[in-house]
Design an enzyme around this catalytic site. Structure first.
Site, PDB file in Angstrom:
ATOM      1  N   ASP A  27      -0.834  27.004  58.745  1.00 23.07           N
ATOM      2  CA  ASP A  27      -0.691  25.590  59.092  1.00 23.07           C
ATOM      3  C   ASP A  27      -0.761  24.678  57.865  1.00 23.07           C
ATOM      4  O   ASP A  27      -1.236  23.544  57.942  1.00 23.07           O
ATOM      5  CB  ASP A  27      -1.758  25.166  60.129  1.00 23.07           C
ATOM      6  CG  ASP A  27      -1.787  26.120  61.298  1.00 23.07           C
ATOM      7  OD1 ASP A  27      -0.707  26.366  61.858  1.00 23.07           O
ATOM      8  OD2 ASP A  27      -2.860  26.641  61.630  1.00 23.07           O
ATOM      9  N   LYS A  33       4.301  24.653  55.975  1.00 25.70           N
ATOM     10  CA  LYS A  33       5.432  25.434  55.445  1.00 25.70           C
ATOM     11  C   LYS A  33       6.757  24.944  55.998  1.00 25.70           C
ATOM     12  O   LYS A  33       7.764  24.942  55.313  1.00 25.70           O
ATOM     13  CB  LYS A  33       5.275  26.922  55.781  1.00 25.70           C
ATOM     14  CG  LYS A  33       4.114  27.589  55.080  1.00 25.70           C
ATOM     15  CD  LYS A  33       4.054  29.069  55.403  1.00 25.70           C
ATOM     16  CE  LYS A  33       3.680  29.370  56.836  1.00 25.70           C
ATOM     17  NZ  LYS A  33       2.282  29.142  57.173  1.00 25.70           N
ATOM     18  N   GLY A  77       3.680  28.441  64.286  1.00 23.44           N
ATOM     19  CA  GLY A  77       4.116  27.143  64.781  1.00 23.44           C
ATOM     20  C   GLY A  77       4.448  26.245  63.609  1.00 23.44           C
ATOM     21  O   GLY A  77       3.595  25.954  62.785  1.00 23.44           O
ATOM     22  N   HIS A  78       5.699  25.883  63.489  1.00 20.27           N
ATOM     23  CA  HIS A  78       6.078  24.920  62.460  1.00 20.27           C
ATOM     24  C   HIS A  78       6.375  23.619  63.163  1.00 20.27           C
ATOM     25  O   HIS A  78       7.101  23.621  64.145  1.00 20.27           O
ATOM     26  CB  HIS A  78       7.421  25.245  61.802  1.00 20.27           C
ATOM     27  CG  HIS A  78       7.479  26.555  61.120  1.00 20.27           C
ATOM     28  ND1 HIS A  78       6.532  26.984  60.256  1.00 20.27           N
ATOM     29  CD2 HIS A  78       8.429  27.506  61.154  1.00 20.27           C
ATOM     30  CE1 HIS A  78       6.896  28.157  59.792  1.00 20.27           C
ATOM     31  NE2 HIS A  78       8.031  28.499  60.315  1.00 20.27           N
ATOM     32  N   GLN A  98       2.266  32.532  59.342  1.00 17.81           N
ATOM     33  CA  GLN A  98       0.842  32.650  58.987  1.00 17.81           C
ATOM     34  C   GLN A  98       0.645  32.469  57.472  1.00 17.81           C
ATOM     35  O   GLN A  98       1.376  31.711  56.878  1.00 17.81           O
ATOM     36  CB  GLN A  98       0.243  33.980  59.487  1.00 17.81           C
ATOM     37  CG  GLN A  98       0.187  34.085  60.991  1.00 17.81           C
ATOM     38  CD  GLN A  98       1.519  34.429  61.610  1.00 17.81           C
ATOM     39  OE1 GLN A  98       2.193  35.335  61.165  1.00 17.81           O
ATOM     40  NE2 GLN A  98       1.914  33.714  62.625  1.00 17.81           N
TER      41      GLN A  98
HETATM   42  P1  IMP Z   1      -2.586  36.810  66.280  1.00 23.93           P
HETATM   43  O1  IMP Z   1      -1.606  36.571  65.175  1.00 23.93           O
HETATM   44  O2  IMP Z   1      -2.196  36.121  67.574  1.00 23.93           O
HETATM   45  O3  IMP Z   1      -2.893  38.261  66.474  1.00 23.93           O
HETATM   46  O4  IMP Z   1      -3.973  36.119  65.847  1.00 23.93           O
HETATM   47  C1  IMP Z   1      -4.738  36.627  64.756  1.00 23.93           C
HETATM   48  C2  IMP Z   1      -5.370  35.487  63.965  1.00 23.93           C
HETATM   49  O5  IMP Z   1      -4.347  34.791  63.253  1.00 23.93           O
HETATM   50  C3  IMP Z   1      -6.074  34.434  64.811  1.00 23.93           C
HETATM   51  O6  IMP Z   1      -7.189  33.945  64.078  1.00 23.93           O
HETATM   52  C4  IMP Z   1      -5.035  33.336  64.951  1.00 23.93           C
HETATM   53  O7  IMP Z   1      -5.626  32.076  65.217  1.00 23.93           O
HETATM   54  C5  IMP Z   1      -4.411  33.396  63.568  1.00 23.93           C
HETATM   55  N1  IMP Z   1      -3.025  32.870  63.550  1.00 23.93           N
HETATM   56  C6  IMP Z   1      -1.922  33.473  64.024  1.00 23.93           C
HETATM   57  N2  IMP Z   1      -0.839  32.705  63.803  1.00 23.93           N
HETATM   58  C7  IMP Z   1      -1.253  31.602  63.154  1.00 23.93           C
HETATM   59  C8  IMP Z   1      -0.587  30.454  62.607  1.00 23.93           C
HETATM   60  O8  IMP Z   1       0.631  30.284  62.665  1.00 23.93           O
HETATM   61  N3  IMP Z   1      -1.395  29.534  62.012  1.00 23.93           N
HETATM   62  C9  IMP Z   1      -2.735  29.701  61.886  1.00 23.93           C
HETATM   63  N4  IMP Z   1      -3.384  30.767  62.363  1.00 23.93           N
HETATM   64  C10 IMP Z   1      -2.662  31.707  62.990  1.00 23.93           C
END
Ligand code: IMP
Length: 432
Positions: free
Chosen positions: A13, A16, A40-41, A228
């Site tokens: 977040d 990007k 999420g962008h 991420q």
């Molecule tokens: P997962 O990717 O749903 O398996 O979540 C694993 C961890 O990555 C969790 O702490 C989520 O909150 C974090 N996470 C996954 N995608 C994002 C993102 O786009 N931004 C911030 N954190 C993320």
């Protein structure tokens, strides 16, 4: 032109989408190479009449919004087909041409049983949960590594698809029924769910690695856009509180089929403070009014899940770590405007772990959990900086903040975000 990667330097977040969009007009291909609809962008595009349009993208690369650019979903991505087509349909409704999208035949698909498993596993873990987005990301990557995943190409051969679904459900069906007391979708239901998209999907599917390498041969520019971020990378992040994919510049190569020798520039996106969603260690996290202030002014709520983000001060130790792991050539510092109006702005320069100073990320997980930030307190500024377009437009203390952070973070800061729209950027060095 060589390939360029954009990666998040913190826990995600960082903005990007905006940085990618900033380059969008000058690149020919934008590739999403990891993750899925956990990302999420938010992209805000100014319109000719002065208004702005906001787009929240989860699965699609942000290049989809740039007319001259071909968006690509690479082999390293996990795709929820229902979400893919919902996003495409929503863009079409708003007049965006999505016909250029290319999808890797080798990307994996997220099936219903993996969404269910993600949610029930988190519930089962209780206080040991990861805080996932519940989108089935982890179980789908686990299937990939376990060699029982379903790939995009499987969808077009019903016999193969059925065999693979039967194979994976043999085991997962037992786990869901006997451990979690859940009725899994049947083989027929799963095959039907995935086949439902075959016709619409077919024209988009190709060998994206070949397409991208041929584009580079022709001298075109390919931008590899990470989902991420570094500290959520399955190898280099704060394991086990990470996502299940490779979100670093190395992942840009494995997730796209572009070799490391073609990657010449790595742009690290770093927020002027730090945020994190989900569980896991976060040394500079604030639990006081300052944290609430950053959350409120920075609108720090998840694009995907709406969860309030945990907020804290800038951490130069993790920025240096991200610069090293990714080979960052340029940083884009985002959301500097959110820091306006503070008397002093603390920046974490090192950690104290049980009386020992650490200038680098502690390798041991427990040490990182115990890390207490050592702060340097920089002078704040009060002037509105949202109209600044050159470095000289920034108040002196804001300039000093950028220079100090640059000095500590291991790579030059080439652009600074001063507001949500694409135009609200101070460019210090042209990015490409
Ligand atoms: P997962 O990717 O749903 O398996 O979540 C694993 C961890 O990555 C969790 O702490 C989520 O909150 C974090 N996470 C996954 N995608 C994002 C993102 O786009 N931004 C911030 N954190 C993320």
């Amino acid at each position: 032109m060589p390939a360029i990667a954009i990666i998040g330097a913190q826990w995600g977040d960082e903005g990007k989408g905006k940085a990618t969009d900033l380059l969008g007009d000058r690149v020919d291909y934008v590739v999403k190479f990891n993750g899925g609809n956990n990302a999420g962008h938010t992209v805000v595009i100014g319109q000719p009449d002065g208004s702005s349009e906001k787009y929240a993208l989860h699965l699609l690369p942000s290049g989809i919004l740039s007319p001259g650019c071909t968006p690509v979903i690479g082999n390293g991505v996990v795709i929820d087909l229902a979400v893919l087509f919902q996003e495409l349909d929503a863009l079409v409704e708003r007049g965006i041409d999505v016909s250029r999208l290319k999808v890797s035949a080798n990307a994996h698909v997220i099936a219903d049983y993996n969404r269910t498993l993600d949610k029930v596993t988190e519930r089962f873990l209780g206080s040991r949960r990861i805080g996932t987005t519940g989108r089935g990301i982890g179980p789908t990557y686990a299937d990939k590594m376990n060699r029982v995943g379903i790939r995009i190409q499987d969808i077009f051969d019903e016999k193969i698809l059925r065999q693979k679904v039967e194979g994976v459900l043999d085991l997962k069906g037992q786990v869901l029924t006997k451990i979690y007391n859940r009725r899994p979708a049947t083989v027929d239901e799963t095959v039907e769910e995935l086949r439902a998209y075959a016709e619409r999907l077919a024209p988009m599917v190709c060998d994206t690695g070949l397409v991208l390498n041929q584009a580079l041969d022709r001298g075109e520019t390919v931008l590899l856009e990470a989902g991420q971020a570094t500290l959520l990378d399955v190898d280099h992040g704060t394991y086990p509180f990470v996502t299940s994919s490779s979100a670093t510049s190395g992942g840009a190569c494995t997730g796209s089929g572009i070799p490391p020798t073609r990657l010449e520039q790595v742009i690290g996106i770093v927020k002027a403070y730090t945020t994190r969603v989900g569980e896991g260690p976060f040394p500079t996290e604030l639990f006081d009014d300052h944290g609430e202030h950053l959350r409120k002014v920075g609108a720090e709520y998840g694009t995907t899940t709406g969860r309030p983000r945990r907020c804290g001060w800038y951490d130069a130790v993790i920025a240096r770590y991200a610069a090293r792991v990714n080979g960052v050539t340029d940083f884009v510092l985002t959301k500097l405007d959110v820091l306006t109006g503070l008397e002093k702005v603390p920046v974490c320069v090192a950690y104290d772990v049980d009386g020992v100073r650490h200038d680098e990320m502690p390798v041991n997980q427990s040490d990182f959990h115990h890390a207490v930030p050592i702060y340097e307190h920089l002078d704040g500024w009060w002037e509105d900086i949202s109209e600044a377009r050159t470095f000289a437009d920034l108040p002196v203390n804001a300039q000093r903040y950028v220079e100090a952070v640059e000095e500590m973070s291991g790579a030059r800061i080439s652009a600074v975000g001063v507001g949500p729209s694409r135009a609200a950027t101070v460019v210090r060095h042209e990015l490409i």
